[in-house]
Design a protein around this motif. Structure first.
Motif, PDB file in Angstrom:
ATOM      1  N   ASP A 149      -6.300  -3.827   8.100  1.00 52.25           N
ATOM      2  CA  ASP A 149      -5.354  -4.010   9.205  1.00 52.25           C
ATOM      3  C   ASP A 149      -4.620  -2.726   9.586  1.00 52.25           C
ATOM      4  OD1 ASP A 149      -5.911  -6.814   9.165  1.00 52.25           O
ATOM      5  OD2 ASP A 149      -4.508  -7.030   7.488  1.00 52.25           O
ATOM      6  N   LEU A 150      -4.483  -1.814   8.649  1.00 56.30           N
ATOM      7  CA  LEU A 150      -3.707  -0.595   8.889  1.00 56.30           C
ATOM      8  C   LEU A 150      -4.565   0.475   9.559  1.00 56.30           C
ATOM      9  CD1 LEU A 150      -1.827  -0.331   5.460  1.00 56.30           C
ATOM     10  CD2 LEU A 150      -0.869  -1.072   7.647  1.00 56.30           C
ATOM     11  N   PRO A 151      -3.941   1.306  10.385  1.00 54.02           N
ATOM     12  CA  PRO A 151      -4.686   2.439  10.944  1.00 54.02           C
ATOM     13  C   PRO A 151      -5.033   3.429   9.830  1.00 54.02           C
ATOM     14  CG  PRO A 151      -2.355   2.669  11.435  1.00 54.02           C
ATOM     15  CD  PRO A 151      -2.530   1.312  10.815  1.00 54.02           C
ATOM     16  N   SER A 152      -6.055   4.200  10.030  1.00 54.94           N
ATOM     17  CA  SER A 152      -6.419   5.227   9.067  1.00 54.94           C
ATOM     18  C   SER A 152      -6.576   6.559   9.797  1.00 54.94           C
ATOM     19  CB  SER A 152      -7.734   4.874   8.354  1.00 54.94           C
ATOM     20  OG  SER A 152      -8.036   5.838   7.366  1.00 54.94           O
ATOM     21  N   PRO A 153      -5.807   7.581   9.424  1.00 53.66           N
ATOM     22  CA  PRO A 153      -4.816   7.602   8.337  1.00 53.66           C
ATOM     23  C   PRO A 153      -3.604   6.716   8.639  1.00 53.66           C
ATOM     24  CG  PRO A 153      -5.438   9.836   8.993  1.00 53.66           C
ATOM     25  CD  PRO A 153      -5.946   8.924  10.039  1.00 53.66           C
ATOM     26  N   TYR A 154      -2.977   6.236   7.558  1.00 52.36           N
ATOM     27  CA  TYR A 154      -1.759   5.440   7.658  1.00 52.36           C
ATOM     28  C   TYR A 154      -0.576   6.316   7.252  1.00 52.36           C
ATOM     29  CZ  TYR A 154       1.750   1.871   6.524  1.00 52.36           C
ATOM     30  OH  TYR A 154       2.902   1.129   6.459  1.00 52.36           O
ATOM     31  N   ARG A 155       0.389   6.445   8.158  1.00 54.06           N
ATOM     32  CA  ARG A 155       1.562   7.301   7.929  1.00 54.06           C
ATOM     33  C   ARG A 155       2.790   6.408   7.852  1.00 54.06           C
ATOM     34  NH1 ARG A 155       0.304  12.389  10.439  1.00 54.06           N
ATOM     35  NH2 ARG A 155       2.262  12.535  11.573  1.00 54.06           N
ATOM     36  N   ARG A 156       3.440   6.450   6.715  1.00 53.70           N
ATOM     37  CA  ARG A 156       4.614   5.590   6.552  1.00 53.70           C
ATOM     38  C   ARG A 156       5.734   6.318   5.841  1.00 53.70           C
ATOM     39  NH1 ARG A 156       5.969   6.306   1.918  1.00 53.70           N
ATOM     40  NH2 ARG A 156       5.861   4.951   0.112  1.00 53.70           N
ATOM     41  N   TYR A 157       6.986   5.850   6.110  1.00 52.41           N
ATOM     42  CA  TYR A 157       8.121   6.296   5.303  1.00 52.41           C
ATOM     43  C   TYR A 157       8.824   5.072   4.750  1.00 52.41           C
ATOM     44  CZ  TYR A 157      11.369   5.348   9.228  1.00 52.41           C
ATOM     45  OH  TYR A 157      12.106   4.762  10.226  1.00 52.41           O
ATOM     46  N   ALA A 158       9.451   5.238   3.612  1.00 51.58           N
ATOM     47  CA  ALA A 158      10.144   4.133   2.945  1.00 51.58           C
ATOM     48  C   ALA A 158      11.411   4.659   2.298  1.00 51.58           C
ATOM     49  CB  ALA A 158       9.249   3.482   1.897  1.00 51.58           C
ATOM     50  N   MET A 159      12.454   3.840   2.316  1.00 59.58           N
ATOM     51  CA  MET A 159      13.739   4.211   1.727  1.00 59.58           C
ATOM     52  C   MET A 159      14.278   3.022   0.950  1.00 59.58           C
ATOM     53  SD  MET A 159      15.453   5.908   5.110  1.00 59.58           S
ATOM     54  CE  MET A 159      14.698   7.310   5.945  1.00 59.58           C
ATOM     55  N   GLY A 160      14.862   3.288  -0.189  1.00 65.22           N
ATOM     56  CA  GLY A 160      15.468   2.192  -0.921  1.00 65.22           C
ATOM     57  C   GLY A 160      15.674   2.517  -2.385  1.00 65.22           C
ATOM     58  N   PRO A 161      16.282   1.570  -3.111  1.00 64.08           N
ATOM     59  CA  PRO A 161      16.549   1.803  -4.529  1.00 64.08           C
ATOM     60  C   PRO A 161      15.297   1.615  -5.379  1.00 64.08           C
ATOM     61  CG  PRO A 161      17.326  -0.370  -3.884  1.00 64.08           C
ATOM     62  CD  PRO A 161      16.841   0.297  -2.636  1.00 64.08           C
ATOM     63  N   VAL A 162      15.232   2.358  -6.477  1.00 62.21           N
ATOM     64  CA  VAL A 162      14.209   2.182  -7.503  1.00 62.21           C
ATOM     65  C   VAL A 162      14.919   2.082  -8.844  1.00 62.21           C
ATOM     66  CG1 VAL A 162      12.439   3.396  -6.186  1.00 62.21           C
ATOM     67  CG2 VAL A 162      13.869   4.684  -7.784  1.00 62.21           C
ATOM     68  N   TRP A 163      14.205   1.549  -9.841  1.00 64.72           N
ATOM     69  CA  TRP A 163      14.840   1.275 -11.123  1.00 64.72           C
ATOM     70  C   TRP A 163      14.003   1.836 -12.261  1.00 64.72           C
ATOM     71  CZ3 TRP A 163      14.402  -2.000  -7.017  1.00 64.72           C
ATOM     72  CH2 TRP A 163      15.599  -2.494  -6.459  1.00 64.72           C
ATOM     73  N   ARG A 164      14.656   2.525 -13.182  1.00 62.50           N
ATOM     74  CA  ARG A 164      13.986   3.085 -14.359  1.00 62.50           C
ATOM     75  C   ARG A 164      14.710   2.608 -15.619  1.00 62.50           C
ATOM     76  NH1 ARG A 164      11.670   8.230 -12.324  1.00 62.50           N
ATOM     77  NH2 ARG A 164      10.764   7.569 -10.331  1.00 62.50           N
ATOM     78  N   ASN A 165      13.956   2.032 -16.533  1.00 62.01           N
ATOM     79  CA  ASN A 165      14.538   1.588 -17.808  1.00 62.01           C
ATOM     80  C   ASN A 165      14.512   2.756 -18.783  1.00 62.01           C
ATOM     81  OD1 ASN A 165      15.530   0.143 -19.931  1.00 62.01           O
ATOM     82  ND2 ASN A 165      13.774  -1.217 -20.145  1.00 62.01           N
ATOM     83  N   GLU A 166      15.350   3.741 -18.501  1.00 62.37           N
ATOM     84  CA  GLU A 166      15.415   4.962 -19.291  1.00 62.37           C
ATOM     85  C   GLU A 166      16.829   5.149 -19.817  1.00 62.37           C
ATOM     86  OE1 GLU A 166      12.091   7.480 -16.718  1.00 62.37           O
ATOM     87  OE2 GLU A 166      14.232   7.819 -16.394  1.00 62.37           O
TER      88      GLU A 166
END
Length: 506
Positions: free
Chosen positions: A104-121
């Protein structure tokens, strides 16, 4: 009957390694994310928001084990679907999306994403288990032009959020060049790929030696040229006096590794000459140099010179993760640490080419490249440089002089909001007017609106300029005060216009 034991009250505290964000901090982050999104969109990247939870199988990097199934991530086992975990970055979810929606996605697929991530460190000073990332990636293009574009966009983004030229540097390298160096000394991927080994003692030793060399290379920034040379050989004493065993390479093997790390010269052309000497006859090393030369040429054609983006072979980030070009954005200005010592702020973003992640799902090679900005670190850098105040302007506060006239006060607030002015009515106990002004100060309110019964009969309101009042407290002269009185009486009909004037002046 035994008396039932009273349950203790829960402690009002954040969990270890987490923190809360208030007012100005949230506003500053949102403003930065909006500016980053503007630049990413300008480059043609589309937004993507993935789930905060992924299957551990999809995350791939951390797999559950018997002793500690959530090592590295916050994971739990679902009754019907196995282990799931909070995402530890934004790249692994992208690989899953690229595979899941590949038709379904165009190729190449160009995206940006923002948000929290979690590390159990293990948390530490300035190191939290939840933090924000801001990524941009191109999936489906093997062209070095995709890598060059990411580097250019990273430079433009840093300038857009308030880091001027001269205060940052995007440094680029290529993982293939390092593979070529290791090829040159007999520890290359082609002969020692763990997936193709059959478990002989000699092969296992060689793989461990290769990994030890990689770990040593990653210490170059901390221990310098001689330190790396010692650790590649017999070993060295650390700052505490403890002896650290070396990898055990002979001088002939260590020389090309050190030559690679110190190959940066005055010009990119000289650097490439030094790199060719370091990789010897390695084909993969030559391929990496050719890619890096192409990226440098593409960036130069767009006007990105070495004052913004430069070739630097000492960039060896994410050794087990990247398959080609790698890049890192470093802030070059000095700040002072908690002990008052000057130091450079360091890296705030990094990325590179990772052509094997999507392949885990599809079995087919899918090229990809991208960058991740550490939003919290970038915000901290701007604050350290004095480019963010850590303060925000609060709402105009309409005070309450008569409980029975709440409708009048709400009408004032409605007019201010309709004009785009942030405003609120005081909703606490109006009996003590001084407490209302204290509340306005605590809210960082610029203006307080005051209207008692007498003012209402005369059709006027009082406007108290709280910003100007604060300046008076800081030493504004009486003459200046007389020219700009901090409290004025105006017509009720002019409320919006006069408040706007105060806001514009402040």
């Amino acid at each position: 009957m035994a008396k039932q034991k009273k349950q203790p009250r829960p402690k009002a505290e954040t969990p270890k390694g987490f923190r809360d964000y208030f007012g100005a901090e949230v506003d500053e982050r949102n403003a930065m994310l909006a500016e980053i999104a503007r630049v990413y969109a300008l480059y043609g990247f589309d937004p993507l928001e993935t789930s905060g939870v992924e299957t551990v199988e999809a995350l791939g990097k951390f797999l559950p084990d018997v002793d500690r199934p959530n090592e590295g991530v916050f994971a739990w086992e679902e009754d019907d679907s196995g282990w799931v975990a909070l995402r530890y970055d934004l790249t692994a979810p992208l690989a899953r999306v690229a595979a899941q929606y590949r038709n379904d996605l165009p190729s190449p697929y160009r995206r940006y994403a923002m948000g929290p991530v979690w590390r159990n460190e293990k948390p530490g000073p300035g190191r939290f288990r939840q933090f924000y990332q801001c990524d941009a990636d191109t999936v489906g293009s093997a062209s070095p032009a995709a890598d060059a574009e990411i580097c250019a966009m990273l430079a433009d983004t840093l300038e857009a959020v308030g880091i001027p030229r001269g205060d940052y540097l995007v440094r680029i390298n290529n993982r293939k060049i390092l593979d070529g160096v290791l090829d040159h000394i007999g520890l290359g991927r082609t002969s020692l790929d763990a997936d193709t080994l059959r478990g002989t003692i000699e092969q296992a030793f060689d793989v461990e030696t290769r990994n030890a060399v990689l770990r040593t290379i990653d210490k170059f920034d901390k221990v310098g040229e001689q330190g790396v040379r010692d650790l590649l050989g017999k070993g060295r004493k650390d700052d505490s006096g403890a002896f650290i065993d070396g990898v055990g390479l002979d001088e002939a093997q260590a020389d090309p590794v050190v030559a690679f790390l110190t190959s940066k010269a005055e010009s990119a052309e000289e650097t490439f000459v030094n790199l060719r000497a370091a990789v010897g006859e390695s084909a993969v090393g030559a391929d990496g140099i050719a890619e890096l030369e192409q990226i440098a040429a593409l960036l130069a054609a767009q006007g990105y010179g070495p004052d913004r983006i430069e070739v630097d072979p000492s960039v060896v980030r994410g050794l087990g993760y990247y398959t080609g070009p790698v890049f890192e954005a470093e802030l070059t200005f000095e700040i002072t640490d908690e002990k008052g010592r000057p130091r450079q702020f360091g890296s705030v973003a990094g990325g590179g080419r990772y052509d094997d992640l999507v392949k885990r799902f599809t079995g087919q090679a899918v090229p990809a490249t991208g960058v991740s900005i550490g939003v919290d670190r970038l915000l901290a850098a701007l604050r350290a440089k004095g480019r963010l105040s850590g303060e925000t302007r609060g709402p105009v506060v309409v005070t309450v002089m008569d409980r029975d006239r709440m409708a009048d006060y709400q009408a004032m607030v409605g007019e201010l909001r309709s004009a785009g002015i942030r405003a609120e009515v005081y909703l606490g106990n109006p009996k003590n007017f001084g407490n209302q002004l204290k509340y306005a100060d605590k809210r960082a309110s610029p203006v307080a609106v005051i209207q008692g019964g007498d003012e209402a009969e005369r059709g006027v309101v009082q406007l108290k300029d709280l910003v100007l009042g604060a300046k008076l407290a800081e030493g504004l002269t009486r003459e200046e005060w007389a020219e700009q009185p901090a409290q004025v009486e105006i017509s009720r009909a002019d409320l919006v216009a006069e408040v706007q004037k105060m806001l514009d002046r402040d």
